[in-house]
Design a protein around this motif. Structure first.
Motif, PDB file in Angstrom:
ATOM      1  N   UNK A  68       0.839  -1.199   0.000  1.00 39.92           N
ATOM      2  CA  UNK A  68       0.000   0.000   0.000  1.00 39.92           C
ATOM      3  C   UNK A  68       0.876   1.252   0.000  1.00 39.92           C
ATOM      4  N   UNK A  69       1.942   1.239   0.799  1.00 43.85           N
ATOM      5  CA  UNK A  69       2.870   2.381   0.826  1.00 43.85           C
ATOM      6  C   UNK A  69       3.523   2.593  -0.537  1.00 43.85           C
ATOM      7  N   UNK A  70       3.910   1.521  -1.182  1.00 41.22           N
ATOM      8  CA  UNK A  70       4.533   1.621  -2.504  1.00 41.22           C
ATOM      9  C   UNK A  70       3.576   2.284  -3.483  1.00 41.22           C
ATOM     10  N   UNK A  71       2.332   1.852  -3.471  1.00 44.44           N
ATOM     11  CA  UNK A  71       1.334   2.428  -4.380  1.00 44.44           C
ATOM     12  C   UNK A  71       1.121   3.906  -4.068  1.00 44.44           C
ATOM     13  N   UNK A  72       1.023   4.250  -2.783  1.00 42.16           N
ATOM     14  CA  UNK A  72       0.808   5.643  -2.389  1.00 42.16           C
ATOM     15  C   UNK A  72       1.978   6.538  -2.780  1.00 42.16           C
ATOM     16  N   UNK A  73       3.179   6.007  -2.738  1.00 37.06           N
ATOM     17  CA  UNK A  73       4.373   6.822  -2.991  1.00 37.06           C
ATOM     18  C   UNK A  73       4.902   6.699  -4.413  1.00 37.06           C
ATOM     19  N   UNK A  74       4.260   5.910  -5.223  1.00 40.59           N
ATOM     20  CA  UNK A  74       4.748   5.618  -6.568  1.00 40.59           C
ATOM     21  C   UNK A  74       4.965   6.877  -7.411  1.00 40.59           C
ATOM     22  N   UNK A  75       4.121   7.872  -7.285  1.00 42.79           N
ATOM     23  CA  UNK A  75       4.207   9.066  -8.129  1.00 42.79           C
ATOM     24  C   UNK A  75       4.907  10.243  -7.459  1.00 42.79           C
ATOM     25  N   UNK A  76       5.505  10.005  -6.292  1.00 42.16           N
ATOM     26  CA  UNK A  76       6.210  11.094  -5.617  1.00 42.16           C
ATOM     27  C   UNK A  76       7.488  11.452  -6.375  1.00 42.16           C
TER      28      UNK A  76
END
Length: 86
Positions: A68-76
């Motif tokens: 979930x963290x990876x998905x949330x931070x993917x576009x940072x």
């Protein structure tokens, strides 16, 4: 008047609190390494699971949280870091 919540039994093995009190290790051994639903008035109140199964469950939950963290931070925006500056 209160309404009783009907909960599904999410284990193939079940026992009563009374039976668990009488001989907890026998209940666990009869489950052959699988979870046991502990029932009060035919409703599950808690589950006994072997340590190995609990550890696996915790690992899976951690994997889900990390994904979930990876998905949330993917576009940072990426930040370049020099290893020598650390």
């Amino acid at each position: 008047m209160t309404m009783e919540i009907i909960r599904p039994i999410l284990a193939d093995n079940a026992t009563s609190i009374t039976e668990l009190k009488k001989n907890p290790m026998a209940v666990i051994e009869q489950a052959d390494g699988f979870p046991v639903a502990v029932l009060n008035r035919n409703q599950p109140v808690f589950y006994c699971i072997p340590a190995d199964a609990y550890e696996l469950l915790m690992d899976k939950l951690e994997d889900v949280e990390l994904a979930k963290l990876v998905v949330e931070r993917r576009d940072q925006e990426e930040i370049e870091v020099n290893i020598n500056d650390l």
